[in-house]
Design an enzyme around this catalytic site. Sequence first.
Site, PDB file in Angstrom:
ATOM      1  N   SER A 254     -34.411  54.240 -87.191  1.00  0.00           N
ATOM      2  CA  SER A 254     -34.974  55.484 -86.685  1.00  0.00           C
ATOM      3  C   SER A 254     -36.277  55.203 -85.961  1.00  0.00           C
ATOM      4  CB  SER A 254     -35.223  56.450 -87.839  1.00  0.00           C
ATOM      5  OG  SER A 254     -36.289  55.980 -88.636  1.00  0.00           O
ATOM      6  N   LYS A 255     -36.849  56.266 -85.461  1.00  0.00           N
ATOM      7  CA  LYS A 255     -38.071  56.114 -84.658  1.00  0.00           C
ATOM      8  C   LYS A 255     -39.165  55.336 -85.370  1.00  0.00           C
ATOM      9  CE  LYS A 255     -35.491  59.198 -84.567  1.00  0.00           C
ATOM     10  NZ  LYS A 255     -34.736  59.508 -85.778  1.00  0.00           N
ATOM     11  N   ARG A 256     -39.196  55.488 -86.695  1.00  0.00           N
ATOM     12  CA  ARG A 256     -40.304  54.807 -87.369  1.00  0.00           C
ATOM     13  C   ARG A 256     -40.150  53.300 -87.374  1.00  0.00           C
ATOM     14  NH1 ARG A 256     -39.096  53.757 -92.216  1.00  0.00           N
ATOM     15  NH2 ARG A 256     -37.060  54.445 -92.949  1.00  0.00           N
ATOM     16  N   GLY A 258     -39.910  51.814 -84.651  1.00  0.00           N
ATOM     17  CA  GLY A 258     -40.370  51.427 -83.328  1.00  0.00           C
ATOM     18  C   GLY A 258     -39.374  51.887 -82.283  1.00  0.00           C
TER      19      GLY A 258
END
Length: 493
Positions: A254-256, A258
């Site tokens: 996911s976005k976390r 990167g």
Amino acid sequence: MTSVRVRFAPSPTGFLHVGGARTALYNYLFARSRGGTFVLRIEDTDAERSTEASVQAILNGLRWLGLSWDEGPGVGGEHGPYFQAQRHTRYARVAEQLSAQGRAYPCFCTPEELEARREQQLARGEDPRYDRRCRTLSPAERAARAALGLRPALRFALPEESQEVAWDDVVRGRVAFRSDVLDDFVLLRADGLPTYNFACVVDDLEMRISHVIRGDDHISNTPRQILLYEAMAASPPVFAHASMILGPDGKRLSKRHGATSVEAFGDQGIIPEGMVNFLALLGWALDGQTEIFTLAELEKVFALERVNPNPAVFDTQKLAWVNAQHLKRLDEADRVARVMAFLSTRGHRLAERGPDWCTAFVRALGDRIRTLADALEVGAFVLEDPPPMESEAWAELLGRAGAAERLQALAVRVRETREWSLEALEAGTRSLANELGVKPGEVIAPARVALTGRKAAPGIFEVMWLLGRDTVVARLEAAAVRWRAESPLAARV
RNA sequence: GGCGCUAUCGUCUAGGGGUCCAGGACGGGUGGUUCUCAGCCAUCAAACCGGGGUUCGAAUCCCCGUAGCGCUACCA
């Protein structure tokens, strides 16, 4: 004979994520390898979250990867429209049929009521499932509620008797569910818009989709969809569920973690060839030996049966390596063009220095760049004037006795070099070292720091050639001056 | 909680009962080449989740456990 027709059906709620990209790739490759048709369908039934910008971002992502679609936005096709938002009348028509057959019924429960009941069920330790209270409403009761102005949702009427719902998944083998773990799910929302499962089945059927290749987060939707196919007296397509792509921590990517959009990887200097190859390898292998493939090669050898069911961790190190392999396989003109294009997006307009210079520059970068973005680092000596000086490199230079003299002498030598060529520069430098009675490295190492600000850089003669006489002389002299001012080894006057 | 999926080196994977004291690749270590780095070459370390079965024989088949992940919406 059933022709192969597959589709990639993203919902336009963001960029093209690497997970979606891999799903698209597998669909594309399967279609191409089987002479089939690759359909692109936009699942924008969620008006709240869908945006036109996302549609464009996804199309651009697919184009960037080189995954062209045979039917869909921009190219049309016989089974359109390819935006679910434009297919409402079709869903309504099928919904009506299902209702007429008694396989669907209006539900007047409000979201609030449902939520409250769900909580109660949970509190009682029961599985939260719709209690079917509206399923048994009489026509009169329904009419009464409708007369009150209540807008019902339409629910699917599951079979009374629990049955096994199973399919032979191409990547996982037989998967089975009992229908009683399902509930009477919603087909049409109160506002008339279809839910995912319903729209998906209607569209796949109308678009004659033969194989549904998607992520395994859809496995639990599959029994619902199969039941829908049955209710519509249609045979379901073949299903293939590839697994999720995980982050380094083993959690779903996911976005976390990167960058996760293909666009972001492009910004980081990954080229489409590298991205495609890496994505293909994430869950698929030809033979466990061959690693580097072009899209065209993949189109020939890809086999859905060889897709691996276990989740794969997205390893950026390997991505960089795969990317490097493709970078070095590019023919020179192409590589030069890509490096220049990338650098220009970062404000470095190098083209004006001429094609020969650009080619020499990229040649000098050589295998030191694994991504286009590495050119920013490796080529910093020419991108910035002066380039940043690494403190460690400078400190080492300060501790090198006689460095200033050598830098000074080299500056003189360079100024006097008649022919500005790699050969002349190298000959001049080596003969200087010889005259000074030191090893070439004793001249080259200080020069490297003076010219590039680093301890590691492309070949020193390439660096000189690219920088040009004036800059080389200037940087060499500046370094000599600074060395005399700062080095404890300098003779004080 | 329920249902489902998955389980080979740190990572991606090959392997579909003996040919596996498990192969390749990334990453890591070491050595060589070289003006540094990179590259290239050589080389080393590194895995079959646990327990039961089935079988003459299991990484490969079955069961249980464990762990991870997914789904459990009028999101997709």
